[in-house]
Design a protein around this motif. Structure first.
Motif, PDB file in Angstrom:
ATOM      1  N   MET A   1       0.743  -3.852  -0.533  1.00 45.61           N
ATOM      2  CA  MET A   1       0.499  -2.441  -0.258  1.00 45.61           C
ATOM      3  C   MET A   1       0.683  -1.585  -1.510  1.00 45.61           C
ATOM      4  O   MET A   1       0.657  -0.352  -1.444  1.00 45.61           O
TER       5      MET A   1
ATOM      6  N   ARG B   1       7.071   1.534   8.617  1.00 43.37           N
ATOM      7  CA  ARG B   1       6.077   0.750   9.363  1.00 43.37           C
ATOM      8  C   ARG B   1       5.988  -0.674   8.820  1.00 43.37           C
ATOM      9  O   ARG B   1       5.844  -1.639   9.582  1.00 43.37           O
ATOM     10  N   ALA B   2       6.081  -0.798   7.500  1.00 40.21           N
ATOM     11  CA  ALA B   2       6.045  -2.127   6.872  1.00 40.21           C
ATOM     12  C   ALA B   2       7.260  -2.951   7.302  1.00 40.21           C
ATOM     13  O   ALA B   2       7.150  -4.149   7.592  1.00 40.21           O
TER      14      ALA B   2
ATOM     15  N   LEU C   1       4.606  -8.010   1.964  1.00 39.07           N
ATOM     16  CA  LEU C   1       3.813  -6.879   2.449  1.00 39.07           C
ATOM     17  C   LEU C   1       3.796  -5.744   1.429  1.00 39.07           C
ATOM     18  O   LEU C   1       2.740  -5.195   1.106  1.00 39.07           O
ATOM     19  N   GLY C   2       4.983  -5.373   0.935  1.00 37.40           N
ATOM     20  CA  GLY C   2       5.094  -4.260   0.003  1.00 37.40           C
ATOM     21  C   GLY C   2       4.289  -4.464  -1.262  1.00 37.40           C
ATOM     22  O   GLY C   2       3.677  -3.512  -1.780  1.00 37.40           O
TER      23      GLY C   2
ATOM     24  N   LEU D   1      12.631  -1.078   0.430  1.00 38.14           N
ATOM     25  CA  LEU D   1      12.115  -1.923   1.507  1.00 38.14           C
ATOM     26  C   LEU D   1      12.934  -3.200   1.629  1.00 38.14           C
ATOM     27  O   LEU D   1      13.312  -3.609   2.735  1.00 38.14           O
TER      28      LEU D   1
ATOM     29  N   ALA E   1       8.786  -8.662   4.138  1.00 40.49           N
ATOM     30  CA  ALA E   1       8.702  -7.261   3.707  1.00 40.49           C
ATOM     31  C   ALA E   1       8.266  -7.169   2.248  1.00 40.49           C
ATOM     32  O   ALA E   1       7.420  -6.332   1.888  1.00 40.49           O
TER      33      ALA E   1
ATOM     34  N   VAL F   1      -1.160  -2.053   8.116  1.00 44.97           N
ATOM     35  CA  VAL F   1      -0.062  -2.946   7.736  1.00 44.97           C
ATOM     36  C   VAL F   1      -0.209  -4.298   8.420  1.00 44.97           C
ATOM     37  O   VAL F   1      -0.147  -5.352   7.773  1.00 44.97           O
TER      38      VAL F   1
END
Length: 325
Positions: A130, A222-223, A126-127, A140, A123, A265
């Motif tokens: 993003m 969604r992430a 990913l964050g 998150l 996470a 994502v």
């Protein structure tokens, strides 16, 4: 264990133990003697084992069977729920409680805790890609580490089952999302609670528990979903070995094509999988805790002949504390 006044002086947990012991004796009595009233003096349930002060306190509040009636007709549950709902802890204590809850999972299911840690790592990777703000990354991360906390209430035989679950057991497993919401309600910010509650929802409305669709699922949620699925696929679990890179990405792509996952994502994972995996061990170091020595000491205590009854025979404070350490 017989009540011991010396323990009460030196070890504050003895008070909690006495409350739990009395509660257990009352519960056993009512369960095994339906329709029968409790003794007018509650200490008669286990003379010498129940704290006299606690017994007097209970008797004073149970006049005319008031407490007993509340237990029998279950009306005490509403009073307890209302009371618990009003309890508020300072932010620092809330954070400590959240950490405690997470690492409790290790005693029930080490693989579940590892999954929570790895989901948090995916996470965060990913964050960052993003371009989430620091505040969003914090939400998150917290949502990811807590996302499966409800599995504390899931039977261990289901958590550690080494194969495909039956439809009945799968239903029990899926209920962990509602357990998570119940446990965390009032303990975390609403944005975290919603993310935890929706990590199994899908954009096409075919997720669970509420079957919500794309318009109600935020980018952060969604992430979290993609991070959770990546961990579930790529990591070794109680019921499977980790899938290969090719199989993991194939499943992510298939779920995206089926309208379950956000393409923007999942494409980050698919296109940057190798570098995300390289980041994993670095991030794990900040989250992993080795409880091996704690579990070993616990097992040694449970399996040994030592007992607190023997400790209670010690005369001096120094000897007593030395024995219990």
């Amino acid at each position: 264990m017989q009540i011991n006044e010396d323990l009460k002086k030196y070890i504050y947990q003895t008070e909690y133990r006495s409350i739990i012991y009395l509660s257990a004796r009352i519960s056993d009595f009512l369960l095994n003697n339906p329709g029968k009233k409790l003794p007018s003096k509650i200490i008669e349930l286990a003379p010498g084992f129940i704290d006299p002060e606690l017994a007097d306190f209970f008797d004073s509040y149970n006049k005319n069977g008031l407490i007993e009636k509340g237990i029998s007709d279950n009306s005490y549950k509403n009073k307890l729920r209302n009371y618990v709902a009003k309890i508020k802890f300072p932010a620092e204590q809330n954070e400590q409680l959240r950490k405690l809850l997470i690492y409790f999972l290790d005693f029930k299911s080490t693989s579940t805790l590892k999954h929570a840690i790895n989901t948090s790592c995916y996470a965060l990777s990913l964050g960052q890609r993003m371009n989430f703000s620091k505040k969003e990354l914090t939400v998150l991360y917290e949502s990811a580490i807590l996302h499966d906390i409800g599995k504390i209430a899931t039977p261990q035989r289901i958590l550690e089952f080494p194969g495909k679950l039956s439809p009945e057991d799968m239903g029990i497993m899926r209920y962990h999302v509602k357990h998570s919401r119940r446990i965390l309600n009032g303990l975390v910010p609403e944005v975290t609670l919603e993310a935890v509650s929706r990590h199994h929802e899908k954009l096409n409305g075919k997720g669970y528990p509420n079957h919500i669709s794309e318009k109600d699922i935020t980018l952060l949620q969604r992430a979290l979903t993609v991070a959770d699925i990546t961990s579930a696929l790529n990591d070794t679990r109680s019921y499977k070995e980790g899938f290969s890179k090719e199989r993991t990405l194939e499943i992510l792509k298939s779920m995206t094509d089926n309208g379950e996952l956000d393409k923007n994502v999942s494409d980050i994972i698919i296109n940057d999988f190798d570098s995300i995996l390289e980041e994993l061990p670095k991030l794990q170091k900040f989250l992993s805790v080795d409880f091996k020595h704690v579990i070993e000491r616990y097992n040694d205590f449970v399996l040994s002949d030592f007992s607190l009854e023997e400790a209670a025979k010690e005369d001096s404070e120094d000897e007593l504390i030395e024995t219990l350490e």
